[in-house]
Design a protein around this motif. Structure first.
Motif, PDB file in Angstrom:
ATOM      1  N   ALA A 225       0.844  -1.195   0.000  1.00  0.00           N
ATOM      2  CA  ALA A 225       0.000   0.000   0.000  1.00  0.00           C
ATOM      3  C   ALA A 225       0.878   1.243   0.000  1.00  0.00           C
ATOM      4  N   LEU A 226       0.290   2.339  -0.468  1.00  0.00           N
ATOM      5  CA  LEU A 226       0.973   3.623  -0.524  1.00  0.00           C
ATOM      6  C   LEU A 226       0.085   4.693   0.100  1.00  0.00           C
ATOM      7  N   ALA A 227       0.694   5.792   0.495  1.00  0.00           N
ATOM      8  CA  ALA A 227      -0.045   6.977   0.924  1.00  0.00           C
ATOM      9  C   ALA A 227       0.376   8.140   0.039  1.00  0.00           C
ATOM     10  N   TRP A 228      -0.558   9.031  -0.255  1.00  0.00           N
ATOM     11  CA  TRP A 228      -0.213  10.189  -1.087  1.00  0.00           C
ATOM     12  C   TRP A 228      -0.755  11.473  -0.467  1.00  0.00           C
ATOM     13  N   PHE A 229      -0.034  12.568  -0.731  1.00  0.00           N
ATOM     14  CA  PHE A 229      -0.389  13.868  -0.178  1.00  0.00           C
ATOM     15  C   PHE A 229      -0.131  14.958  -1.209  1.00  0.00           C
TER      16      PHE A 229
ATOM     17  N   SER B 139      -4.903   6.955   0.027  1.00  0.00           N
ATOM     18  CA  SER B 139      -4.065   5.758   0.011  1.00  0.00           C
ATOM     19  C   SER B 139      -4.325   4.963  -1.256  1.00  0.00           C
ATOM     20  N   LEU B 140      -3.340   4.153  -1.623  1.00  0.00           N
ATOM     21  CA  LEU B 140      -3.437   3.264  -2.777  1.00  0.00           C
ATOM     22  C   LEU B 140      -3.104   1.863  -2.310  1.00  0.00           C
ATOM     23  N   THR B 141      -3.934   0.907  -2.665  1.00  0.00           N
ATOM     24  CA  THR B 141      -3.690  -0.474  -2.275  1.00  0.00           C
ATOM     25  C   THR B 141      -3.842  -1.373  -3.495  1.00  0.00           C
ATOM     26  N   GLY B 142      -3.545  -2.643  -3.260  1.00  0.00           N
ATOM     27  CA  GLY B 142      -3.758  -3.602  -4.338  1.00  0.00           C
ATOM     28  C   GLY B 142      -2.516  -3.867  -5.145  1.00  0.00           C
ATOM     29  N   PRO B 143      -2.645  -4.751  -6.122  1.00  0.00           N
ATOM     30  CA  PRO B 143      -1.495  -5.125  -6.954  1.00  0.00           C
ATOM     31  C   PRO B 143      -1.088  -3.986  -7.878  1.00  0.00           C
ATOM     32  N   PRO B 144       0.126  -4.069  -8.461  1.00  0.00           N
ATOM     33  CA  PRO B 144       0.569  -3.038  -9.406  1.00  0.00           C
ATOM     34  C   PRO B 144      -0.444  -2.823 -10.523  1.00  0.00           C
ATOM     35  N   GLY B 145      -0.715  -1.571 -10.818  1.00  0.00           N
ATOM     36  CA  GLY B 145      -1.648  -1.235 -11.889  1.00  0.00           C
ATOM     37  C   GLY B 145      -3.077  -1.070 -11.447  1.00  0.00           C
ATOM     38  N   ALA B 146      -3.383  -1.446 -10.209  1.00  0.00           N
ATOM     39  CA  ALA B 146      -4.762  -1.375  -9.726  1.00  0.00           C
ATOM     40  C   ALA B 146      -5.072   0.010  -9.180  1.00  0.00           C
ATOM     41  N   ASP B 147      -6.056   0.697  -9.771  1.00  0.00           N
ATOM     42  CA  ASP B 147      -6.543   1.988  -9.278  1.00  0.00           C
ATOM     43  C   ASP B 147      -5.420   2.967  -8.959  1.00  0.00           C
ATOM     44  N   PRO B 148      -4.636   3.355  -9.950  1.00  0.00           N
ATOM     45  CA  PRO B 148      -3.532   4.285  -9.682  1.00  0.00           C
ATOM     46  C   PRO B 148      -4.025   5.701  -9.402  1.00  0.00           C
TER      47      PRO B 148
END
Length: 301
Positions: free
Chosen positions: A227-231, A249-258
């Motif tokens: 997972a990632l967090a963005w600001f 936040s971004l979760t999931g496999p690569p390419g999912a909901d960027p």
């Protein structure tokens, strides 16, 4: 017949070496520092520590292994092979600098100055190198740390261990359209930062606190969480821009909901882990997608 492993020693120029190079001689460098209440001796001690650590690591490489050495500035031009074991001798940030150039190779972090460095990514001592190298090729379990990927619509990619920054080259106003899931907003800000759990102790943590997140607020991802967090930095509202879509936040496999950035400025830059010289450049109309990288840092524990 398979190739013998290669131990690649990664290091960076010390503050001592940089200071002497800037002033021409050790004497001139020491005079400059003394006029400002400092001494070259303190830098020389750290330089000597790194020299000793590098020598100890090199001596510990098995005789039937191949060896290579690369300085931080030369990383973009160095070709890592699949069978390499990457031995990083330096601070935690040097591991982040090398991670973007790897594709699953085992990384051994050596702290040349225990007590000075945090030692999160360089937890080992030079004296343990021989055992660490043996373990690195014997199926030892590695900590797989999540990385972040930036992809342009023309096929360029950039990977980072801590975070990726998208914004104006001089950190002035960047204009773009930000899309996160079903939400979309045109913005003017000083840039967008997307980071991992490893980066959650650095720049990401500062941004999280500024928005009331982090400790006591919304949880940031852990180093191995996919997972990632963005600001968004300093977004401001106007007649044409908004400031509501500023964190997520971004979760999931690569390419999912960027997270998608559509460029409205003449030019924006993209760089990872603070290396501004190693960047991608975006022009008006281009799109940048940010998501979980398919690469992960394999850190030997």
């Amino acid at each position: 017949m398979s190739l013998a492993p290669r131990a690649v020693l990664v290091h960076r120029r010390t503050a001592y070496a940089q200071t002497v190079a800037r002033h021409g001689t050790p004497g001139a460098a020491d005079f400059f520092l003394r006029t400002r209440g400092r001494s070259l001796a303190e830098l020389e001690e750290a330089d000597e520590q790194q020299r000793r650590a590098l020598a100890a690591v090199a001596a510990a490489v098995p005789p039937d292994w191949r060896t290579g050495t690369v300085e931080r500035a030369d990383l973009p031009r160095f070709l890592f092979a699949p069978e390499d074991v990457v031995v990083v001798v330096g601070q935690d940030g040097l591991v982040a600098n090398v991670a973007k150039h790897l594709a699953g190779q085992v990384v051994v972090g050596i702290d040349p100055a225990p007590g000075r460095n945090a030692g999160v990514l360089v937890p080992h001592r030079a004296a343990d190198t021989a055992d660490l190298l043996r373990r690195s090729v014997s199926g030892a379990t590695c900590e797989l740390r999540t990385m972040v990927r930036a992809r342009t619509d023309d096929g360029q990619e950039l990977h980072a261990l801590n975070e990726v920054f998208v914004g104006h080259r001089s950190h002035q106003t960047a204009r773009y359209v930000l899309t996160a899931g079903e939400r979309r907003e045109e913005q003017a800000s000083s840039g967008v930062v997307t980071g991992t759990g490893t980066g959650a102790t650095g720049w990401l943590a500062s941004l999280a606190r500024g928005l009331g997140r982090g400790p006591g607020g919304a949880a940031l991802p852990g180093p191995t969480d996919p997972a990632l967090a963005w600001f968004v930095r300093e977004a401001w509202p106007s007649r044409t821009t908004g400031a509501d879509l500023t964190a997520g936040s971004l979760t999931g496999p690569p390419g999912a909901d960027p997270l998608t950035v559509e460029v409205l400025s003449d030019e924006l830059v993209v760089f990872g882990d603070g290396l501004e010289d190693d960047r991608l450049t975006l022009s008006r109309g281009q799109r940048m997608h940010l998501d979980v990288s398919p690469r992960r840092l394999a850190l030997l524990r």
